[in-house]
Write a protein that holds these residues in place. Structure first.
Motif: not given
Length: 167
Positions: A48-56, A74-76
């Motif tokens: 729930k409620g994700g925050t995006d950073f450059s690699t994760v 989550a790194w993709g």
């Protein structure tokens, strides 16, 4: 019967303050097993409620094994981890939390999970200890409990995810 994970609900002693860690779930062992079962879906049922950073992308966990201390990273490329991290005010508390976490997690998972202990290293320096639990089922994630030490901080964290990141 609920089998609480000891590292989630015990009081610290020897501190100037009283801190109690609590589980964010009624049945931590069942929740742990459900989280493991959701690994192929990258823990999507728990995000729930994700925050995006450059690699994760870091998501808050819908169900927390340790209330207020769990996230999903989550790194993709189908690479995600469920992680709970708790700081410790001194070495004794860190060791107690680590030992209790290892005992309780291994008892929840059962004898079909192989336990392996080792030293942690960071930049060529000793950085604590780790216990990894691996299922005989190759499709399962690794579960590891880490006691991380550096010059200024101590923490214990539970990692559920890819064996490649469970260093």
């Amino acid at each position: 019967m609920t089998v609480p994970l000891a590292f989630m609900a015990f009081s610290l002693t020897g501190c100037a303050f009283q801190e109690t860690l609590k589980s964010g779930t009624e049945n931590p062992c069942a929740t742990l097993k459900n989280i493991l079962a959701d690994y192929p879906a990258e823990f999507s049922a728990y995000r729930k409620g994700g925050t995006d950073f450059s690699t994760v992308t870091i998501y808050r966990a819908k169900e927390e094994l340790i209330k207020g201390h769990c996230e999903i990273w989550a790194w993709g490329n189908a690479d995600s981890a469920y992680v709970c991290t708790v700081g410790a005010p001194d070495p004794e508390v860190a060791v107690t939390r680590y030992d209790q976490a290892v005992e309780q997690v291994s008892s929840c998972l059962g004898p079909e999970w192989v336990l392996e202990e080792g030293e942690r290293e960071r930049d060529g320096e000793a950085a604590g200890v780790v216990t990894r639990l691996r299922s005989q089922d190759a499709g399962m994630p690794v579960v590891s409990v880490h006691h991380v030490e550096d010059r200024w901080r101590r923490s214990v964290y539970l990692y559920i995810g890819s064996p490649a990141r469970a260093l």
